[in-house]
Design a protein around this motif. Structure first.
Motif, PDB file in Angstrom:
ATOM      1  N   SER A 665     115.139  42.179  51.287  1.00  0.00           N
ATOM      2  CA  SER A 665     114.904  42.047  49.848  1.00  0.00           C
ATOM      3  C   SER A 665     116.037  41.220  49.259  1.00  0.00           C
ATOM      4  N   LEU A 666     115.900  40.885  48.004  1.00  0.00           N
ATOM      5  CA  LEU A 666     116.917  40.102  47.302  1.00  0.00           C
ATOM      6  C   LEU A 666     117.557  40.975  46.229  1.00  0.00           C
ATOM      7  N   GLY A 669     120.065  37.816  43.745  1.00  0.00           N
ATOM      8  CA  GLY A 669     119.976  36.520  44.393  1.00  0.00           C
ATOM      9  C   GLY A 669     120.530  36.483  45.796  1.00  0.00           C
ATOM     10  N   ARG A 670     121.065  37.602  46.258  1.00  0.00           N
ATOM     11  CA  ARG A 670     121.648  37.665  47.613  1.00  0.00           C
ATOM     12  C   ARG A 670     120.729  38.486  48.509  1.00  0.00           C
ATOM     13  N   ARG A 671     120.638  38.055  49.761  1.00  0.00           N
ATOM     14  CA  ARG A 671     119.756  38.722  50.701  1.00  0.00           C
ATOM     15  C   ARG A 671     120.346  40.065  51.136  1.00  0.00           C
ATOM     16  N   ASP A 682     123.710  39.753  52.903  1.00  0.00           N
ATOM     17  CA  ASP A 682     123.807  38.375  53.366  1.00  0.00           C
ATOM     18  C   ASP A 682     123.640  38.238  54.868  1.00  0.00           C
ATOM     19  N   GLY A 706     112.831  32.841  48.124  1.00  0.00           N
ATOM     20  CA  GLY A 706     113.346  33.822  49.076  1.00  0.00           C
ATOM     21  C   GLY A 706     112.578  33.811  50.375  1.00  0.00           C
TER      22      GLY A 706
END
Length: 872
Positions: A665-666, A669-671, A682, A706
């Motif tokens: 998931s995000l 904005g980061r994984r 990340d 994404g």
């Protein structure tokens, strides 16, 4: 042992060419002494009082039939209930001593390595027939402790000739933690045969009494049925006795005749117990390997610190930095400061020293062995300091390796240490008026008892915990009840054995001592049992439905009728979903019972429950195209929603038979990549190895950026091979390594083969590129034994013209290449043989699509050197 000028002083008596281990008088006086029991009233009256006080309220609980109270919470106590119950089956010829199918049903399990302690087993079994079971156990425990004390008294009286000194020695011997504080392990704590065997051996060698010799041999051999650890300590002690006497008598034929007779009597009786162990190679290997290199109970402070004493324990813990001595065990080898002071006093006395030093040497041998292979002090292990057990284990591993809990060597030290304390007390009394001797002995005995005292940690079993047994007994046909107790494995199996004693229903597991690995073959070969053993729930998914029902039908055909889920042992979050939606036949806060035949209902697709956010994974799980494969990783994607721990655990278990499951998931904005027991930010969602990846997501919540980023990670080594789930709310895509054709993993009709060796081929393709043949295989199951394949090419007349062998590696996807440059133009047939790499035995199998059976060679297609045909 010191021997000089034909005399062996092992207790203070010198009789010329005769040898003894203590002060001896005429046989008539000894006989008359034992006839006059009133002379021994101290041990017959005060010793039982000491036992009752030190173990209180065990004695009182004998008369309390309304409660199930046991003197310890050690779970080995449950096994003793099974032993007592099983003894009655043996006596009525309903069971075999060395084998049972009541545990590990239906195959059964060897009991050759089970810790049967016959005195406890048969006494408890007999008392259970006439009184409540808990009362019978408590009485058995107290009686066997008293028998150990009386056995020590017999030898102490013979050596000391003083009833009060012998009584004091009994207190040091019998109220120590080793004898008194182990009600759950009579195969260790019941040491009555040690002083009795030595008593008769002493009299036999010192007085040339053959009857005593036979008694010593019989007691030594019988010790094999009491406790094997105790037997080893007794044999070491007896060997040292023999060596001591041999120094002066080795030229005498009668002496060696007696030793031979001793060995024959002890060996004949002990062989009945030991030979079945030696004949069981699997069990012997398992017994020797248990807790290897994990010695416990070896800390030197165990001799000097009794953390279990309610008064001195807290004080000692404040002095020493660690309380890890005998971690989790009662303090069983504590020597006591008062007895140690008395030992020092006896050694300091010139009159006592000559009698004391052989016993000191004997005690030190076992005290040193008990320290294990390397020195440990206050929980600090000094690996560079090797102790005698390390070298003895190298010389005789079959004897010394099983002593992983080294405090069991204390069985050889407890009697000589008690005698040394008596010598010290004797030296002390010589300095006091005779009128004060009894008072001093009683006071010092009370001090020793106070030092040794440990707070009891009782086990109380409420009636509610046993209520489910009544339900099982009310079943219409109790003779057809066979149980699967969950969770499997672990110490809770001892409790299941205890429950079995109430109804005798066979069960799929149990807890014999040192169960060989082969005992779990039936469990490991069944899909359901294997999953539950791994603390994983199992759902009947389309991808595993056939195997699920095969495993279920096997259990039903073998007579299993009920699943008893014991909720007090944990594992509920892992196992309970296996029975979601089923109406239990019985349930309380301790136990939930389901009938096994109900499990077929779990194949209903509606039984899989997931939050709406992750409905795409429900469709994935229910897809008939999804193959259960430990070489396939499943990746879930959601642009905004992470998973809570319960959902992640559920899905990780739902996809148990795949290599891995992870959710991406995000977050800001980061994984965020979530795996069971891991939560990485990340982190690239890029499983490694030649495997298949399934990407599943809900297109209605698609985040193009994404999702594209995730696919870019895959692109380095994988390519998308199509979709096998495509709906308005769910998409699942196949990704295969770029080195493999998509048709290998995404073909609608796969060439699937199930081999009898448990190897499973999910698909097979081949390609010809110039003069090279490439064979692509997708292996989804592999047995433990190494496998290999032989690819063979035959001409039109059936002659073999080429062939090459390959091993089946660890990767699920494999590519095998064969050089065709030597072949002439023409038609050729391709065949493949799978075989065990070590034994070279070929494997038969079945082609899944049409049920074709083959015994050795499998035809996989035809080859024309200038074109490629489809696999036939």
């Amino acid at each position: 042992m010191p021997v000089g000028r034909g005399r062996c002083s092992f207790g203070g008596c010198r009789t010329g060419h005769r040898f003894c281990l203590g002060d001896s008088t005429t046989e008539k006086r000894v006989t008359n002494t034992f006839r006059t029991l009133r002379k021994h009233w101290p041990v017959l009256t005060l010793a039982p009082i000491a036992i009752i006080v030190m173990t209180w309220p065990t004695f009182w609980q004998i008369f309390d039939a309304g409660s199930f109270w046991l003197p310890t919470q050690r779970d080995d106590i449950y096994m003793l209930f099974w032993d007592g119950w099983y003894s009655n089956l043996i006596l009525t010829q309903q069971a075999d001593f060395f084998f049972t199918d009541l545990k590990f049903h239906p195959d059964g399990v060897s009991l050759a390595f089970h810790n049967f302690s016959l005195p406890h087993m048969f006494l408890f079994g007999g008392l259970s027939a006439i009184m409540p079971r808990a009362s019978a156990f408590n009485l058995t425990y107290l009686l066997l402790v008293f028998v150990s004390l009386l056995s020590a008294y017999v030898y102490l009286w013979h050596l000391l000739r003083d009833r009060w000194l012998a009584f004091f020695g009994v207190i040091v011997f019998g109220v120590s933690g080793f004898v008194l504080a182990r009600p759950a392990t009579p195969h260790i704590s019941f040491v009555a045969t040690v002083p009795l065997s030595l008593y008769f051996l002493h009299r036999a060698l010192a007085e040339d009494r053959w009857k005593c010799l036979i008694a010593a041999g019989a007691l030594t051999g019988f010790t094999a049925f009491v406790g094997l650890y105790t037997l080893v300590c007794l044999l070491i002690t007896a060997a040292l006795y023999v060596l001591c006497f041999a120094r002066a008598r080795w030229r005498q034929f009668s002496f060696w005749s007696m030793i031979l007779c001793l060995a024959l009597v002890a060996g004949a009786l002990g062989a009945v117990r030991i030979l079945p162990m030696l004949a069981d190679a699997d069990g012997l290997s398992n017994a020797l390997a248990k807790n290897i290199d994990q010695e416990t109970g070896k800390d030197l402070l165990g001799y000097f610190v009794n953390y279990e004493n309610p008064i001195t324990g807290p004080l000692l813990q404040s002095v020493f930095a660690s309380d890890q001595v005998e971690r989790g065990w009662p303090q069983t080898v504590y020597l006591g400061y008062v007895p140690m002071l008395l030992v020092a006093l006896g050694l300091a006395s010139a009159r006592m020293r000559s009698r004391a030093w052989p016993w000191l040497a004997l005690a030190l041998i076992f005290l040193l062995l008990r320290l294990g292979s390397t020195l440990a002090i206050n929980d600090v292990v000094y690996e560079s300091i090797r102790l005698p057990k390390f070298y003895l284990t190298k010389i005789a591993p079959q004897v010394f390796l099983p002593f992983w809990s080294t405090d069991q060597f204390f069985a050889g030290a407890v009697f000589p240490f008690a005698l040394l304390a008596c010598y010290g007390m004797q030296a002390l009394l010589r300095r006091l008026p005779s009128l004060r001797h009894v008072m001093v002995i009683l006071i010092v005995s009370a001090m020793v008892a106070f030092e040794y005292y440990q707070v009891p940690d009782p086990l109380v079993i409420p009636d509610e915990q046993l209520a489910f047994l009544a339900h099982l007994n009310r079943e219409a046909d109790p003779d057809s009840v066979n149980l699967i107790n969950l969770p499997l494995g672990g110490n809770q199996s001892k409790v299941y054995d205890f429950y079995q004693t109430y109804n005798g229903y066979p069960q799929v597991e149990g807890r014999p001592t040192r169960a060989p690995a082969s005992a779990y073959n039936y469990i490991d070969d069944n899909l359901l049992l294997k999953s539950w053993k791994r603390f994983s729930f199992l759902r009947c998914l389309p991808s595993s439905r056939e195997r699920y029902l095969t495993g279920l039908n096997q259990l039903l055909s073998d007579g299993f009728s009920h699943i008893v889920f014991h909720q007090e042992f944990g594992g509920r979050n892992f196992l309970a979903p296996s029975f979601a939606g089923l109406q239990p036949a019985y349930e309380d806060r301790y136990t939930r019972i389901c009938r096994l035949r109900q499990l077929a209902e779990t194949c209903d697709n509606e039984s899989i429950a997931l939050p709406e956010t992750f409905a795409h994974l429900r469709q994935l799980a229910l897809s008939p195209s999804l193959i259960a494969d430990d070489g396939m990783s499943i990746v879930s994607f959601h642009p905004a929603e992470g998973m809570d721990g319960e959902t992640l655990r559920y899905l990780s278990s739902l996809f148990l038979y795949w290599k891995s499951f992870e959710h991406v998931s995000l977050l800001d904005g980061r994984r965020r990549v979530q795996r069971f027991n891991a939560d990485d930010r990340d982190a690239p969602a890029m499983p490694a190895g030649n495997q298949v990846i399934v990407l599943s997501y809900d297109p209605r919540r698609d985040d193009a950026e994404g999702l594209d980023s995730l696919r870019e990670d895959f692109a380095a080594g994988y390519r998308v091979c199509g979709r096998f789930v495509e709906a308005a709310d769910a998409i699942a895509e196949y990704y295969a390594p770029v080195a493999f054709p998509c048709a290998l993993v995404a073909a609608a009709d796969k060439f699937e083969v199930a081999y009898d060796s448990q190897l499973r081929l999910t698909n097979l393709l081949y390609e010809v590129d110039g003069s090279s043949l490439s064979l692509f295989a997708w292996w989804t199951e592999k047995p433990d034994a190494p496998q290999a394949i032989s690819l063979q090419i035959f001409d039109a007349e059936g002659g073999k013209v080429a062939g090459q062998d390959f091993t089946v590696g660890v990767d699920p996807l494999a590519r095998y290449q064969v050089d065709l440059s030597s072949l002439e133009a023409g038609d050729y047939s391709l065949k493949m043989i799978v075989y065990n790499y070590e034994t070279r035995a070929s494997a038969a199998g079945t082609v899944i699509s049409d049920g074709t059976r083959f015994e050795r060679e499998l035809g996989i297609g035809h080859l024309i050197t200038d074109r490629l045909d489809q696999i036939e």
